[in-house]
Motif scaffolding. Structure first.
Motif, PDB file in Angstrom:
ATOM      1  N   LEU A   1       1.222  -1.514  -0.168  1.00 22.60           N
ATOM      2  CA  LEU A   1       0.133   0.227  -0.341  1.00 22.60           C
ATOM      3  C   LEU A   1       1.201   1.276  -0.265  1.00 22.60           C
ATOM      4  O   LEU A   1       0.333   2.493  -0.507  1.00 22.60           O
TER       5      LEU A   1
ATOM      6  N   GLN B   1      -5.764   5.472  -4.249  1.00 20.63           N
ATOM      7  CA  GLN B   1      -6.190   6.203  -4.209  1.00 20.63           C
ATOM      8  C   GLN B   1      -7.554   5.707  -2.748  1.00 20.63           C
ATOM      9  O   GLN B   1      -7.593   4.079  -3.113  1.00 20.63           O
ATOM     10  N   ASN B   2      -7.003   6.217  -1.705  1.00 18.48           N
ATOM     11  CA  ASN B   2      -7.954   5.495  -0.388  1.00 18.48           C
ATOM     12  C   ASN B   2      -9.794   5.665  -1.277  1.00 18.48           C
ATOM     13  O   ASN B   2      -9.594   4.662  -0.912  1.00 18.48           O
TER      14      ASN B   2
ATOM     15  N   CYS C   1     -10.324   1.065   3.399  1.00 16.31           N
ATOM     16  CA  CYS C   1      -8.667   2.180   3.567  1.00 16.31           C
ATOM     17  C   CYS C   1      -7.221   1.983   3.935  1.00 16.31           C
ATOM     18  O   CYS C   1      -6.921   1.601   4.981  1.00 16.31           O
ATOM     19  N   ARG C   2      -6.725   2.824   3.289  1.00 20.12           N
ATOM     20  CA  ARG C   2      -5.343   2.535   4.278  1.00 20.12           C
ATOM     21  C   ARG C   2      -5.414   2.799   5.779  1.00 20.12           C
ATOM     22  O   ARG C   2      -5.373   2.887   6.486  1.00 20.12           O
ATOM     23  N   ASN C   3      -6.490   4.193   5.670  1.00 20.58           N
ATOM     24  CA  ASN C   3      -7.202   5.060   7.550  1.00 20.58           C
ATOM     25  C   ASN C   3      -7.456   4.150   7.936  1.00 20.58           C
ATOM     26  O   ASN C   3      -7.777   3.907   9.376  1.00 20.58           O
TER      27      ASN C   3
ATOM     28  N   ARG D   1      -1.357   5.643  11.724  1.00 22.39           N
ATOM     29  CA  ARG D   1      -1.642   6.630  10.388  1.00 22.39           C
ATOM     30  C   ARG D   1       0.232   6.485   9.514  1.00 22.39           C
ATOM     31  O   ARG D   1       0.058   6.156   8.736  1.00 22.39           O
TER      32      ARG D   1
ATOM     33  N   HIS E   1       0.658   5.115   6.263  1.00 23.51           N
ATOM     34  CA  HIS E   1       0.886   4.857   4.912  1.00 23.51           C
ATOM     35  C   HIS E   1       2.372   5.747   5.501  1.00 23.51           C
ATOM     36  O   HIS E   1       2.748   5.720   3.990  1.00 23.51           O
TER      37      HIS E   1
ATOM     38  N   LYS F   1      -1.883  12.492   2.760  1.00 26.03           N
ATOM     39  CA  LYS F   1      -2.407  13.199   1.743  1.00 26.03           C
ATOM     40  C   LYS F   1      -2.203  14.511   0.771  1.00 26.03           C
ATOM     41  O   LYS F   1      -2.882  14.656  -0.968  1.00 26.03           O
TER      42      LYS F   1
ATOM     43  N   GLN G   1      -3.300  12.316  -2.519  1.00 20.64           N
ATOM     44  CA  GLN G   1      -4.088  12.460  -2.361  1.00 20.64           C
ATOM     45  C   GLN G   1      -5.457  13.142  -2.839  1.00 20.64           C
ATOM     46  O   GLN G   1      -4.922  14.330  -2.999  1.00 20.64           O
TER      47      GLN G   1
END
Length: 99
Positions: A22, A29-30, A40-42, A61, A65, A73, A77
């Protein structure tokens, strides 16, 4: 399948590989992960923080990330389209039965 078949060592190795994957695939994108898989990643970071019990959300996070979330972000993002948001909502609705 029972969780006892999967050892903690194997789960940890697979988890680290997922996190590395990831972090490498910043092009995904998330919102797209949410639309396809309902997480998602979050979400993954939230699960890590919950499982750890002592780790706060921001630290988790950063672990997932590979950098502070605000930096990720800003670098990776984009703005979500209405179509992405619609797919995400439809996908997340399917999660209700999984917890």
């Amino acid at each position: 399948m029972s969780d006892t078949i999967l050892t903690d060592a194997a789960a940890a190795t697979a988890f680290r590989r997922l996190v590395a994957h990831l972090q490498h695939r910043t092009d995904v994108q998330n919102i797209d992960l949410m639309g396809a898989a309902g997480f998602c990643r979050n979400c993954l970071a939230d699960w890590v923080a919950e499982a750890d019990g002592a780790m706060d959300r921001d630290t988790a996070r950063e672990v997932i990330h590979g950098m502070p979330f605000a930096q990720w972000k800003n670098q990776h993002q984009g703005d979500a389209t209405p179509e992405q948001i619609a797919r995400m909502k439809e996908s997340v609705a399917k999660n209700a039965d999984s917890h």
